[in-house]
Design an enzyme around this catalytic site. Structure first.
Site, PDB file in Angstrom:
ATOM      1  N   ASP A 145      -0.367 -12.520   6.905  1.00 52.54           N
ATOM      2  CA  ASP A 145      -1.755 -12.252   6.572  1.00 52.54           C
ATOM      3  C   ASP A 145      -2.664 -12.718   7.719  1.00 52.54           C
ATOM      4  OD1 ASP A 145      -4.377 -12.550   5.507  1.00 52.54           O
ATOM      5  OD2 ASP A 145      -3.505 -12.464   3.498  1.00 52.54           O
ATOM      6  N   GLN A 204       0.832  -1.206   0.000  1.00 52.43           N
ATOM      7  CA  GLN A 204       0.000   0.000   0.000  1.00 52.43           C
ATOM      8  C   GLN A 204       0.865   1.254   0.000  1.00 52.43           C
ATOM      9  OE1 GLN A 204      -2.199  -0.941   3.538  1.00 52.43           O
ATOM     10  NE2 GLN A 204      -0.348  -1.419   4.660  1.00 52.43           N
ATOM     11  N   ASP A 212      -8.451  -4.963  13.962  1.00 51.35           N
ATOM     12  CA  ASP A 212      -8.142  -3.533  13.814  1.00 51.35           C
ATOM     13  C   ASP A 212      -7.722  -3.316  12.367  1.00 51.35           C
ATOM     14  OD1 ASP A 212      -7.450  -0.912  14.106  1.00 51.35           O
ATOM     15  OD2 ASP A 212      -5.700  -1.271  15.369  1.00 51.35           O
ATOM     16  N   ASP A 244     -10.637  -0.288   6.038  1.00 54.15           N
ATOM     17  CA  ASP A 244     -11.966  -0.544   5.479  1.00 54.15           C
ATOM     18  C   ASP A 244     -11.897  -1.716   4.497  1.00 54.15           C
ATOM     19  OD1 ASP A 244     -13.711   1.961   6.331  1.00 54.15           O
ATOM     20  OD2 ASP A 244     -11.646   2.585   6.003  1.00 54.15           O
ATOM     21  N   ASP A 289       0.007   0.023  13.736  1.00 51.13           N
ATOM     22  CA  ASP A 289       0.414   1.293  14.352  1.00 51.13           C
ATOM     23  C   ASP A 289       0.643   1.147  15.857  1.00 51.13           C
ATOM     24  OD1 ASP A 289      -2.224   1.844  15.715  1.00 51.13           O
ATOM     25  OD2 ASP A 289      -2.891   1.850  13.640  1.00 51.13           O
ATOM     26  N   PRO A 305      -6.559  -5.288   0.292  1.00 47.93           N
ATOM     27  CA  PRO A 305      -6.192  -6.543   0.964  1.00 47.93           C
ATOM     28  C   PRO A 305      -7.040  -6.871   2.190  1.00 47.93           C
ATOM     29  CG  PRO A 305      -4.387  -4.906   1.091  1.00 47.93           C
ATOM     30  CD  PRO A 305      -5.431  -4.350   0.191  1.00 47.93           C
TER      31      PRO A 305
HETATM   32  N1  AG3 Z   1      -8.472   1.161  11.329  1.00 51.64           N
HETATM   33  C1  AG3 Z   1      -9.747   1.716  10.985  1.00 51.64           C
HETATM   34  C2  AG3 Z   1      -9.760   2.726   9.916  1.00 51.64           C
HETATM   35  C3  AG3 Z   1     -11.125   3.048   9.456  1.00 51.64           C
HETATM   36  C4  AG3 Z   1     -11.137   4.327   8.711  1.00 51.64           C
HETATM   37  N2  AG3 Z   1     -12.177   4.354   7.858  1.00 51.64           N
HETATM   38  C5  AG3 Z   1     -13.258   5.107   7.875  1.00 51.64           C
HETATM   39  N3  AG3 Z   1     -13.171   6.385   7.990  1.00 51.64           N
HETATM   40  N4  AG3 Z   1     -14.344   4.491   7.756  1.00 51.64           N
HETATM   41  C6  AG3 Z   1      -7.467   2.052  11.662  1.00 51.64           C
HETATM   42  C7  AG3 Z   1      -6.285   1.448  12.269  1.00 51.64           C
HETATM   43  C8  AG3 Z   1      -5.934   2.151  13.506  1.00 51.64           C
HETATM   44  N5  AG3 Z   1      -5.230   1.328  14.398  1.00 51.64           N
END
Ligand code: AG3
Length: 291
Positions: free
Chosen positions: A138, A31, A156, A159, A86, A163
């Site tokens: 994965d 990405q 976590d 969207d 993260d 992948p």
């Molecule tokens: N994970 C979720 C991001 C979602 C963002 N999308 C959205 N605006 N619908 C983020 C990882 C943080 N640890």
């Protein structure tokens, strides 16, 4: 003229954030990763043009993704985090002394490295926790192939584009169920219902195919545009959610968690969804992903 980041997640609505300084930019094998600074938000992490987290509001998302399940469960020992490179979710998980082992499976090692270097407050040293087993790979494959059981599984993920799409499938949830302990809980980030209605319906359908108790709870994360975010909750023990405020308060005090959004009252109230969301979920006439 200042430069702006324009998010590309939704077809009909977009947010833009001023780029005050580009901190790091890299096309990884998976990405495109961008970390930039904004006066209001602090550092912002974007993957493929979609905001993943920001220093200013990450606590809301990470606390709610982690503590609701962790405090509902009686003493979670083994926790699995899918994604979360993260480190924000991991930071919250390792705050729980009951945790003996946490496995984090992240697809892209570049995310971990870049965030440890440029967003160190996200993980706050959690990657050095001796209870952590870090797997670069994965998350879908891990869940399908492992035989270890877990008390809590936290997805976590980004969207369901690219992948991460497999992490929103019935096969994935079925395998999550297979590797959850009897009183285990699966939690997922399930998008922002106002702008991602299909995600909510899809989550409700696929989780219900695999679990007896499925619910959604809400928290507003300002940089996930469009209103409150929905988190998916799935377990085979509906009684788990019947926990009282009293009991939660005792557990919260015992766990001595430092939090800025989560508390037991928020925990109980976040499962109360407004009428229009309940209608989307339970009124079949409204079950149209493209209203
Ligand atoms: N994970 C979720 C991001 C979602 C963002 N999308 C959205 N605006 N619908 C983020 C990882 C943080 N640890």
């Amino acid at each position: 003229m200042s430069e702006w980041f324009t998010e590309t997640l939704h077809a009909d609505l977009g947010q833009r954030i001023r780029i005050d300084e580009v901190i790091y930019k890299h096309i990884t094998p998976f990405q495109s990763l961008l970390i930039f600074k904004n006066k209001l938000l602090g550092k912002v992490l974007s993957l493929d043009g979609i905001v993943q987290t920001t220093e200013a509001d990450e606590f809301i998302y990470h606390e709610m993704l982690c503590h609701v399940a962790m405090l509902t469960h009686h003493r979670p020992k083994r926790v699995l985090v899918i994604g979360g490179g993260d480190g924000g979710t991991l930071r919250e998980v390792v705050k729980h002394r009951s945790v003996e082992k946490v496995i984090l499976v992240e697809l892209d090692s570049n995310v971990i490295e870049a965030c440890q270097k440029h967003l160190p407050a996200l993980s706050a040293g959690a990657f050095e926790d001796p209870r952590l087993e870090l797997i670069i790979g994965d998350g879908y494959d891990y869940v399908v192939s492992t035989d270890h059981t877990h008390d809590i599984i936290i997805v976590d993920s980004p969207d369901p584009v690219g992948p991460a799409t497999k992490l929103f499938s019935s096969q994935f949830y079925q395998n999550c169920r297979r590797i959850l302990s009897k009183t285990g809980v699966l939690v997922t980030q399930n998008g922002v219902p106002f702008v991602q209605r299909a995600e909510l319906l899809n989550g409700a359908k696929l989780l219900s195919e695999n679990f007896h108790d499925v619910a959604f709870y809400l928290a507003p994360v300002p940089t996930y545009q469009g209103g409150a975010m929905a988190f998916g909750w799935a377990s085979n023990f509906p009684e788990l959610r019947e926990i009282s405020l009293d009991e939660l308060e005792q557990r919260f005090a015992r766990a001595a968690l430092a939090t800025s959004y989560y508390d037991p009252a928020i925990h109980l109230s976040c499962f109360t969804t407004p009428k229009w969301i309940s209608n989307v979920l339970y009124n079949s006439e409204l079950q149209n992903p493209n209203p």
